[in-house]
Enzyme design. Structure first.
Site, mmCIF file in Angstrom:
data_model
loop_
_atom_site.group_PDB
_atom_site.id
_atom_site.type_symbol
_atom_site.label_atom_id
_atom_site.label_comp_id
_atom_site.label_asym_id
_atom_site.label_seq_id
_atom_site.Cartn_x
_atom_site.Cartn_y
_atom_site.Cartn_z
ATOM 1 N N HIS A 1 0.810 -0.885 -0.258
ATOM 2 C CA HIS A 1 -0.132 0.248 -0.240
ATOM 3 C C HIS A 1 0.931 1.447 0.164
ATOM 4 O O HIS A 1 0.153 2.235 0.216
ATOM 5 C CB HIS A 1 -1.002 -0.190 1.385
ATOM 6 C CG HIS A 1 -1.746 -0.955 1.492
ATOM 7 N ND1 HIS A 1 -2.269 -1.755 1.939
ATOM 8 C CD2 HIS A 1 -2.540 -0.994 0.560
ATOM 9 C CE1 HIS A 1 -2.993 -2.408 1.296
ATOM 10 N NE2 HIS A 1 -3.741 -1.954 0.487
ATOM 11 N N ASP B 1 -6.216 -0.791 -4.860
ATOM 12 C CA ASP B 1 -6.183 -2.581 -4.243
ATOM 13 C C ASP B 1 -7.872 -2.269 -3.403
ATOM 14 O O ASP B 1 -8.535 -3.362 -3.597
ATOM 15 C CB ASP B 1 -5.439 -2.345 -3.213
ATOM 16 C CG ASP B 1 -5.398 -3.525 -2.475
ATOM 17 O OD1 ASP B 1 -5.703 -5.510 -2.966
ATOM 18 O OD2 ASP B 1 -5.592 -3.983 -0.638
#
Ligand code: ADP
Ligand code: SF4
Length: 687
Positions: free
Chosen positions: A173, A266
């Site tokens: 991330h 994501d």
């Protein structure tokens, strides 16, 4: 119903290093807005998912040290031993149902602004932080790296003490230190931690080795790794870092949890990507390692899950959102109850819990985040307390959920809907570009209601107060929704916009009802959620010149909370929608509008043939008001209670309407609670 043998493969056990998962359903780490301040809430929420059949249940990111302080966000914490009991509560809740508990150990690096701890943020190099805080992170020297490795090791040992079975090294991330070292845009070092990919991956390697050494005898060591950042040069790409890291470190950990960064890539909403959208990026991983691989993709279709395993793309079906929308998804597949699955609609309201630092909520699952504080279970509900029959007026998300839940309680329910279609706003809005999946809110509830002999839906049945009093129901719930205003009243303009009655106005309801816009469109968005942006997109796709005016700095501003804002604005710009931020509408007249800067008040005129105000809604509460205005008529009709729920009480999100319907169903026949109606986690005072 027995399980469909096609799905047997999903229920095979899988070894992860020294531990074994009982099936292939894997709840990957996900934030929840509760974190360390609300450990009981987190523990119950995770425990319910274990009960629902997820073999591995992970924490949200867990900060390992006070220099990794991302206050005010509510994540897990393992700064010292005193944080162990809160996390042990979660592992106990997970183990109670035979699942494995995983912990995502994190140092947030330059993303840790340390607003609370007031430490200086650290990074591979001297560098300004990502957000607009006036802060720079300092470059770590060798002793800092040594210290970081010790903090991580200590956190791994504490994780083991807390009962975790899977311990993560987090390089996903774009948020964590090992990823900052991997990224050439953050790592400008010239020592053995910078430069070549081997050097940039050194810290990740060391953290994996340290963790294996510390706890690898009894805990599986997992790595969460973003193989791609979708940002081109300067970002992690599959072809550069993605493949190189798996090639170099593929056999080191016990499991690879791989995805696409950042979080908005994501957890993309269904408006912008379909189920399984990450597969093209992560599918190479399993070919390069013998270790089990988990990946996400908003998977709700068991056939797709099976094909992901059969094709050798993953060993585990990773899920955050599908496990939030339906904590019992694995159990339902296992028991052959496919029609009971509550499919995630991909709206990211769950993410808004994290971004607004409040307990997670879900459009599809109204019990999410309420497991501990209200003792709500996603599958169980208390049986009815009387033989009262219930009339629900309005079959939008609030009415449908109230009918479903009351039906589950055993009440006799009639659900009357004015139009010929159930679903209310969900039926209308799911016709808008990209929002088709939202119809699942309606379809899941209809599916459940259709199996209930005690709930009847009456379509094409617009009811008035006399009819409601005549029918002989003891309990009445009004879920009659709301409608968009056409006069421009909203946040910026608290009075109708001068001249609105002389302009060609179309409200969102008009457009959703199929009324056509004329010529050039001025859309004034003072609502700031999805409606303004999505209508601008629709009208532009229909060929209109569209100017979107908003008092905010950007389009659909609230969608920062659902991580969609960037994509919405990009899409509108690419379609050729003209965006005029930071302006109100000072006046309207036929064929033109006067815009006014929110700062200076300076005006300018633009030509437009149609004006679409997306500003605020008016609750459809006339029916409710006329019923409650005459209490003696209610009494003589034998009506004990009249309740307004959802948008007819307070227009809000679909999630709020579903929640309101659910709450009304749980509360029917219950004595009002004295004081605060939910449990709270009170901070301890240290003496
Ligand atoms: P919510 O989000 O609160 O569920 P919606 O606007 O989605 O609200 O749904 C409200 C539903 O109520 C709509 O389908 C509307 O047609 C229906 N409705 C409104 N007034 C009446 C009425 N008097 N009788 C029956 N149905 C009604
Ligand atoms: Fe899915 Fe929306 Fe629920 Fe999140 S809030 S789990 S995206 S349905």
């Amino acid at each position: 119903m027995p399980r469909d043998p096609r799905y047997d493969i999903l229920f095979e056990s899988v070894k992860i290093g020294p531990v074994t998962a009982r099936n292939r359903f894997y709840q990957v780490p996900h934030c929840n807005g509760m974190g360390h301040p609300m450990p009981s809430g987190v523990a119950s929420m995770r425990g319910v998912k274990a009960e629902g059949g997820w073999a591995v249940i992970c924490t949200e990111q867990c900060d390992i040290h006070y220099t990794s302080d991302i206050s005010p966000y509510a994540e897990a914490r393992l700064w010292d031993d005193r944080d162990i009991p809160a996390l042990a509560a979660m592992t106990e809740a997970v183990h109670e149902h035979g699942s494995l508990a995983g912990i995502e150990l994190t140092h947030n690096g330059l993303h840790a602004l340390n607003r609370m701890s007031r430490e200086v943020p650290m990074a591979p190099s001297d560098i300004v932080v990502e957000n607009y805080d006036p802060i720079h992170a300092r470059a770590m020297d060798k002793s800092d790296i040594k210290a970081l490795r010790k903090w991580h090791r200590d956190a791994a040992l504490r994780s083991k003490k807390a009962g975790f079975d899977v311990v993560y090294v987090y390089a996903g991330h774009g948020l964590s230190m090992p990823m900052h070292f991997l990224s050439s845009r953050y790592n400008h070092r010239t020592d053995e931690y910078g430069g070549s990919i081997e050097n940039r991956a050194r810290l990740l390697r060391e953290l994996i080795e340290d963790t294996k050494d510390a706890v690898g005898d009894s805990c599986a060591v997992a790595v969460r790794f973003a193989v791609e950042e979708l940002m081109g040069p300067g970002g992690i790409t599959v072809e550069e870092e993605g493949k190189a890291v798996i090639e170099m470190l593929g056999e080191l950990p016990d499991l690879w949890d791989v995805n696409v960064a950042d979080w908005s890539n994501d957890s993309t909403t269904s408006r912008f990507s379909p189920e399984g959208s990450q597969t093209e990026y992560i599918s190479f991983v399993k070919q390069m390692t013998s270790k089990p691989v988990v990946a996400v993709g908003r998977f709700t279709s068991p056939d797709l899950m099976v094909s992901m395993v059969n094709k050798g793309i993953v060993d585990f079906i990773g899920a955050a959102r599908p496990s939030i929308a339906d904590p019992f998804l694995p159990k339902k597949i296992e028991e052959g109850r496919m029609e009971d699955i509550r499919e995630c609609i991909g709206c990211n309201i769950c993410v808004s819990g994290d971004s607004t630092i409040t307990p997670i909520r879900c459009t599809q699952n109204p019990t999410m985040g309420e497991e501990w504080r209200r003792d709500w279970h996603p599958e169980r509900i208390q049986v009815k307390k009387s033989d009262d029959s219930v009339l629900i007026v309005g079959a939008g998300p609030a009415g449908l959920e109230a009918a479903r839940a009351l039906g589950q309680r055993g009440y006799t329910v009639a659900l009357a809907e004015a139009t010929t279609q159930p679903g209310g706003r969900v039926t209308l809005e799911s016709q808008l570009p990209g929002l088709a999946a939202w119809a699942r809110v309606r379809d899941h509830r209809l599916q459940q209601i259709n199996n209930m002999t005690n709930v009847t839906i009456y379509l094409d049945s617009r009811l008035d107060a006399d009819q409601i009093r005549e029918f002989g129901f003891q309990q009445v719930i009004l879920a009659t929704g709301a409608r968009w205003r056409g006069d421009g009243v909203g946040r910026k303009h608290r009075e109708p916009i001068p001249g609105h009655d002389g302009a060609n106005i179309l409200t969102p309801n008009d457009i959703m009802a199929g009324k056509a816009a004329q010529g050039r469109v001025l859309l004034f968005d003072d609502d700031h959620y999805y409606m303004g942006g999505v209508l601008a997109e629709k009208l532009r796709l229909e060929g209109h010149e569209v100017t979107l005016v908003t008092p905010a700095a950007d389009v659909s501003n609230w969608t920062h909370n659902t991580m969609e804002q960037g994509r919405i604005q990009t899409r509108l710009l690419e379609l050729g929608v003209e965006i005029v931020p930071q302006h109100g509408v000072a006046g309207l007249r036929s064929g033109a509008a006067t815009l006014a800067c929110v700062f200076t008040g300076r005006t300018r005129d633009i030509e437009c043939d149609t004006v679409v105000p997306v500003t605020s809604l008016i609750p459809n509460n006339a029916l409710y008001q006329s019923l409650v205005a005459d209490s003696s008529a209610l009494e003589s009709a034998g009506i004990k209670s009249v309740l307004a729920v959802g948008d007819c009480l307070s227009p809000s999100t679909i999630a709020a309407a579903v929640y309101a319907g659910h709450k009304a169903a749980r509360g029917l026949d219950e004595a009002p609670v004295e004081g605060v109606p939910f449990k709270r986690e009170i901070p301890a005072i240290e003496c």
